[in-house]
Design a protein around this motif. Structure first.
Motif, PDB file in Angstrom:
ATOM      1  N   UNK A  89     116.265  36.761  27.418  1.00  0.00           N
ATOM      2  CA  UNK A  89     116.879  37.538  26.437  1.00  0.00           C
ATOM      3  C   UNK A  89     118.211  37.713  26.441  1.00  0.00           C
ATOM      4  N   UNK A  90     118.850  38.502  25.426  1.00  0.00           N
ATOM      5  CA  UNK A  90     120.268  38.516  24.863  1.00  0.00           C
ATOM      6  C   UNK A  90     120.682  39.636  25.393  1.00  0.00           C
ATOM      7  N   UNK A  91     120.263  40.392  26.954  1.00  0.00           N
ATOM      8  CA  UNK A  91     120.243  41.414  27.811  1.00  0.00           C
ATOM      9  C   UNK A  91     120.531  40.873  29.044  1.00  0.00           C
ATOM     10  N   UNK A  92     122.040  41.008  29.514  1.00  0.00           N
ATOM     11  CA  UNK A  92     122.935  39.923  30.544  1.00  0.00           C
ATOM     12  C   UNK A  92     122.192  41.715  31.806  1.00  0.00           C
ATOM     13  N   UNK A  93     121.693  40.908  32.925  1.00  0.00           N
ATOM     14  CA  UNK A  93     120.782  40.782  34.041  1.00  0.00           C
ATOM     15  C   UNK A  93     121.647  42.006  34.215  1.00  0.00           C
ATOM     16  N   UNK A  94     122.904  42.373  34.504  1.00  0.00           N
ATOM     17  CA  UNK A  94     123.039  44.109  34.753  1.00  0.00           C
ATOM     18  C   UNK A  94     122.215  45.500  34.158  1.00  0.00           C
ATOM     19  N   UNK A  95     121.455  44.842  33.411  1.00  0.00           N
ATOM     20  CA  UNK A  95     120.781  45.924  32.462  1.00  0.00           C
ATOM     21  C   UNK A  95     118.960  46.100  32.883  1.00  0.00           C
ATOM     22  N   UNK A  96     119.056  44.212  32.949  1.00  0.00           N
ATOM     23  CA  UNK A  96     116.855  44.538  32.957  1.00  0.00           C
ATOM     24  C   UNK A  96     117.293  43.341  33.369  1.00  0.00           C
ATOM     25  N   UNK A  97     117.055  41.592  34.210  1.00  0.00           N
ATOM     26  CA  UNK A  97     116.489  41.601  35.195  1.00  0.00           C
ATOM     27  C   UNK A  97     114.917  41.224  35.687  1.00  0.00           C
ATOM     28  N   UNK A  98     114.299  40.002  36.064  1.00  0.00           N
ATOM     29  CA  UNK A  98     113.101  39.862  35.318  1.00  0.00           C
ATOM     30  C   UNK A  98     112.401  41.315  37.169  1.00  0.00           C
ATOM     31  N   UNK A  99     111.221  41.022  37.710  1.00  0.00           N
ATOM     32  CA  UNK A  99     110.597  41.747  38.729  1.00  0.00           C
ATOM     33  C   UNK A  99     111.101  41.561  39.693  1.00  0.00           C
ATOM     34  N   UNK A 100     110.912  39.915  39.699  1.00  0.00           N
ATOM     35  CA  UNK A 100     111.700  40.161  41.529  1.00  0.00           C
ATOM     36  C   UNK A 100     112.478  39.330  41.615  1.00  0.00           C
ATOM     37  N   UNK A 101     113.756  39.780  40.373  1.00  0.00           N
ATOM     38  CA  UNK A 101     114.774  39.350  40.968  1.00  0.00           C
ATOM     39  C   UNK A 101     116.247  40.603  41.564  1.00  0.00           C
ATOM     40  N   UNK A 102     117.344  39.909  42.620  1.00  0.00           N
ATOM     41  CA  UNK A 102     117.455  40.501  42.988  1.00  0.00           C
ATOM     42  C   UNK A 102     118.164  42.067  41.919  1.00  0.00           C
ATOM     43  N   UNK A 103     118.572  41.629  41.345  1.00  0.00           N
ATOM     44  CA  UNK A 103     119.295  41.963  40.317  1.00  0.00           C
ATOM     45  C   UNK A 103     118.377  43.224  39.972  1.00  0.00           C
ATOM     46  N   UNK A 104     117.197  42.938  39.947  1.00  0.00           N
ATOM     47  CA  UNK A 104     116.188  44.242  39.214  1.00  0.00           C
ATOM     48  C   UNK A 104     115.998  44.736  40.077  1.00  0.00           C
ATOM     49  N   UNK A 105     116.210  44.111  41.493  1.00  0.00           N
ATOM     50  CA  UNK A 105     116.282  45.087  43.081  1.00  0.00           C
ATOM     51  C   UNK A 105     116.867  46.211  42.898  1.00  0.00           C
ATOM     52  N   UNK A 106     118.541  45.970  42.717  1.00  0.00           N
ATOM     53  CA  UNK A 106     119.544  46.592  43.106  1.00  0.00           C
ATOM     54  C   UNK A 106     119.418  47.663  41.934  1.00  0.00           C
ATOM     55  N   UNK A 107     119.039  47.322  40.342  1.00  0.00           N
ATOM     56  CA  UNK A 107     118.374  48.336  39.186  1.00  0.00           C
ATOM     57  C   UNK A 107     117.702  49.300  39.767  1.00  0.00           C
ATOM     58  N   UNK A 108     116.557  49.472  40.270  1.00  0.00           N
ATOM     59  CA  UNK A 108     115.906  49.110  41.467  1.00  0.00           C
ATOM     60  C   UNK A 108     116.341  50.917  41.784  1.00  0.00           C
ATOM     61  N   UNK A 109     116.663  50.148  42.608  1.00  0.00           N
ATOM     62  CA  UNK A 109     117.449  51.000  43.866  1.00  0.00           C
ATOM     63  C   UNK A 109     118.488  51.754  43.342  1.00  0.00           C
ATOM     64  N   UNK A 110     119.290  51.519  42.206  1.00  0.00           N
ATOM     65  CA  UNK A 110     119.903  53.010  41.460  1.00  0.00           C
ATOM     66  C   UNK A 110     119.495  54.250  41.384  1.00  0.00           C
ATOM     67  N   UNK A 111     118.357  53.308  40.350  1.00  0.00           N
ATOM     68  CA  UNK A 111     117.327  54.618  39.322  1.00  0.00           C
ATOM     69  C   UNK A 111     117.010  55.498  40.543  1.00  0.00           C
ATOM     70  N   UNK A 112     116.832  54.333  41.300  1.00  0.00           N
ATOM     71  CA  UNK A 112     115.988  55.903  43.250  1.00  0.00           C
ATOM     72  C   UNK A 112     116.671  56.780  43.335  1.00  0.00           C
ATOM     73  N   UNK A 113     118.276  55.834  43.864  1.00  0.00           N
ATOM     74  CA  UNK A 113     118.969  56.758  44.432  1.00  0.00           C
ATOM     75  C   UNK A 113     119.654  58.195  43.723  1.00  0.00           C
ATOM     76  N   UNK A 114     120.194  57.671  41.604  1.00  0.00           N
ATOM     77  CA  UNK A 114     120.306  58.680  41.028  1.00  0.00           C
ATOM     78  C   UNK A 114     119.575  59.729  40.878  1.00  0.00           C
ATOM     79  N   UNK A 115     117.736  59.739  41.291  1.00  0.00           N
ATOM     80  CA  UNK A 115     116.715  60.273  41.053  1.00  0.00           C
ATOM     81  C   UNK A 115     116.328  60.733  41.836  1.00  0.00           C
ATOM     82  N   UNK A 116     116.018  60.587  42.918  1.00  0.00           N
ATOM     83  CA  UNK A 116     115.402  60.698  44.213  1.00  0.00           C
ATOM     84  C   UNK A 116     116.307  62.284  44.268  1.00  0.00           C
ATOM     85  N   UNK A 117     117.086  62.675  44.138  1.00  0.00           N
ATOM     86  CA  UNK A 117     117.630  64.470  44.515  1.00  0.00           C
ATOM     87  C   UNK A 117     116.726  65.439  44.126  1.00  0.00           C
ATOM     88  N   UNK A 118     116.182  64.857  43.354  1.00  0.00           N
ATOM     89  CA  UNK A 118     115.828  66.808  42.648  1.00  0.00           C
ATOM     90  C   UNK A 118     113.905  66.311  42.622  1.00  0.00           C
TER      91      UNK A 118
END
Length: 565
Positions: A89-118
């Motif tokens: 695609x045209x979107x860099x890995x920083x935004x997306x990434x396939x489900x088993x890429x380590x960039x996808x793992x980093x993004x998912x971790x960031x989503x968790x870190x940003x939202x678990x507080x609620x």
């Protein structure tokens, strides 16, 4: 991820945190299962320890072994940047990434870190709130994914805690190698005292979760790589901060030694008395961090010798003669030592009263040896190397690593744990010995102590002075070579050798020589061992680091490519 979906996962009404916990477990699942993970081959089959038995010349592991890839064709099974499905695609890995890429793992971790507080998760462990512990587990996993990227690519973009959206500036530059190591270390330091600890309250449920020991080990591993020649003094592009440090500093070895000592000083871990049981029994004292798998016999079915019924196997992995020759005798002496007791006409010590290092049988299946109550025949035309149109060993060896089989029991294979061990205590001891040797200038006594412990557990006899065959009074260079060989035989197929020969900058030497095995002729009662070349491998300097994927470089003008690609 859609904001509405995140609102369901991270709900202020979910006091049990059930959906959030599932989301955390999904991040854990991004950690790779190393068992034959590269299209049914071990990654180490692209090192000098083994080759693939698969007959195709274009299997991913053979392409990696022979350097037959470029920035657009790195086999997807080892492309941890993009994952197993190429991102076109045209979107860099920083935004997306396939489900088993380590960039996808980093993004998912960031989503968790940003939202678990609620999420109002109830409960605590050792006075630390469950929600806070979960957040730190996500931070560990993020740091681990960065480490796996950095050891392959050098410096990569550091995203911090930001979850990038399509409207953000996604043309991110790579951070320096030094910045990445500092980030990984700082994350481990920040979370180490706010994780679950041993003894685990619920071992059967929590044995895969991050502990203080895992955080300290990740820190030590990152510092070990940072201190190693590839990044510390032998940078492939000496003035390039993306590919390593631009200077040598012996203190980097001291930092690594201190970090490994911190793991030892926890007093939490110890070597399992049985080398084979490390991989077969859950919750043993040597495991620090694992990727859990099922109870089964997949390793046996994939890698066991062909020709034994009813235990059908594919024999995917063929250990090389180079690996076989690395094992000493049971007295700890190298087979090249004239006093070792090695007999070239009886190379596997079937008749010789002086046997090989017990790890030899724990890793190798060989002609004349026993497997599933059957005498193995890997001579030409033998039952386990019939030379008909079928996949079989190409070196005369099969592997027994990770297999739950007593050599004398009858088939079929018994089921056992097939967890993938990411960190174990033996690497803490060897990492400590390696770092101490390089930091001190002369091998200190503690360096010997760690090696004695590894060899004692292996079953090597202590001998005179309880030195386990370890030469005394070695120079730093001699001890370095000795420790490197110990890494090799202790961690066969555990994804160490493939990266070790890179971080030590030895790959240009060992991978530009043919991989060899034996063609064994059986003539009456006489056995003749004929050396053969089984694979010609190629290694260029640029291969010390992987290429940044071509589409990432094309999409992002700030993404600098690694040298030579």
């Amino acid at each position: 991820m859609d904001k509405n979906t995140l609102n369901i996962i991270f709900s202020p009404l979910d006091s049990a945190g059930k959906q959030a916990q599932y989301y955390l477990y999904n991040i854990y699942a991004t950690v790779k299962n190393g068992n034959n993970r590269v299209s049914s081959d071990f990654l180490d089959a692209a090192s000098d320890d083994a080759v693939s038995s698969q007959t195709s010349a274009t299997t991913p592991i053979k392409l990696i072994s022979t350097g037959a890839y470029n920035s657009a064709t790195l086999p997807t099974a080892e492309d941890v940047w993009q994952g197993t499905t190429t991102n076109n695609g045209n979107t860099p890995i920083a935004y997306t990434g396939n489900a088993d890429s380590y960039w996808a793992g980093i993004r998912t971790a960031n989503e968790f870190i940003a939202n678990i507080g609620v999420v109002p998760v109830k409960g605590s462990t050792n006075g630390i709130g469950t929600r806070y512990i979960w957040r730190n587990e996500a931070r560990f996993l993020r740091a681990y994914f960065y480490f796996e990227l950095v050891k392959r690519y050098g410096g990569v973009p550091l995203l911090g805690n930001k979850v990038y959206n399509i409207t953000d500036n996604l043309n991110l530059p790579r951070n320096s190698f030094a910045d990445c190591i500092s980030y990984i270390v700082s994350e481990c330091n920040a979370i180490k005292d706010s994780l679950i600890t041993y003894p685990l309250a619920n071992p059967s449920a929590d044995n895969f979760r991050v502990t203080k020991g895992a955080a300290l080990t990740l820190k030590a591993k990152a510092l070990l790589y940072a201190a190693s020649p590839l990044f510390n003094g032998s940078n492939i592009d000496p003035a390039n901060p993306l590919t390593g440090y631009t200077n040598y500093d012996v203190n980097r070895w001291t930092l690594a030694a201190n970090a490994f000592s911190d793991v030892v000083n926890l007093g939490t871990y110890k070597l399992d008395p049985s080398y084979t049981d490390i991989f077969l029994t859950q919750n043993n004292s040597e495991r620090i961090f694992i990727r859990p798998n099922d109870i089964g016999t997949q390793n046996e079915k994939t890698n066991g010798p062909i020709g034994i019924q009813p235990a059908a196997a594919a024999g995917n992995t063929s250990p090389t003669q180079e690996f076989v020759n690395a094992f000493p005798m049971i007295n700890g002496l190298a087979i090249t030592d004239p006093t070792s007791g090695y007999n070239a006409s009886d190379p596997y010590s079937l008749l010789n009263t002086t046997k090989r290092d017990p790890r030899f049988d724990a890793n190798l299946i060989y002609n004349g040896g026993s497997w599933l109550n059957t005498t193995i025949q890997t001579y030409e035309g033998g039952v386990n190397k019939p030379n008909i149109n079928t996949q079989q060993t190409v070196t005369s060896y099969y592997t027994s690593k990770f297999m739950g089989v007593d050599q004398k029991i009858a088939p079929p294979y018994p089921s056992h744990s097939e967890d993938w061990i990411v960190f174990r205590y033996a690497e803490v001891l060897l990492g400590l010995a390696e770092a101490e040797n390089e930091a001190a200038g002369t091998p200190p006594s503690d360096c010997y102590t760690q090696i004695y412990a590894i060899r004692a557990r292996a079953g090597i006899k202590p001998g005179t002075g309880n030195t386990y065959g370890v030469p005394q009074g070695m120079t730093t260079a001699q001890m370095r070579a000795f420790i490197q060989n110990e890494w090799r035989i202790e961690f066969f197929l555990e994804e160490h050798r493939y990266f070790d020969i890179r971080r030590w900058r030895l790959a240009e030497t060992v991978m530009n020589q043919p991989r060899t095995g034996l063609s064994i002729a059986k003539i009456g009662t006489t056995t003749i061992y004929n050396p053969i070349n089984v694979l010609t491998t190629v290694f260029a300097t640029k291969q010390y680091l992987y290429p940044i994927p071509l589409n990432e470089v094309l999409k992002n003008p700030n993404m600098k490519q690694n040298p030579g690609w």
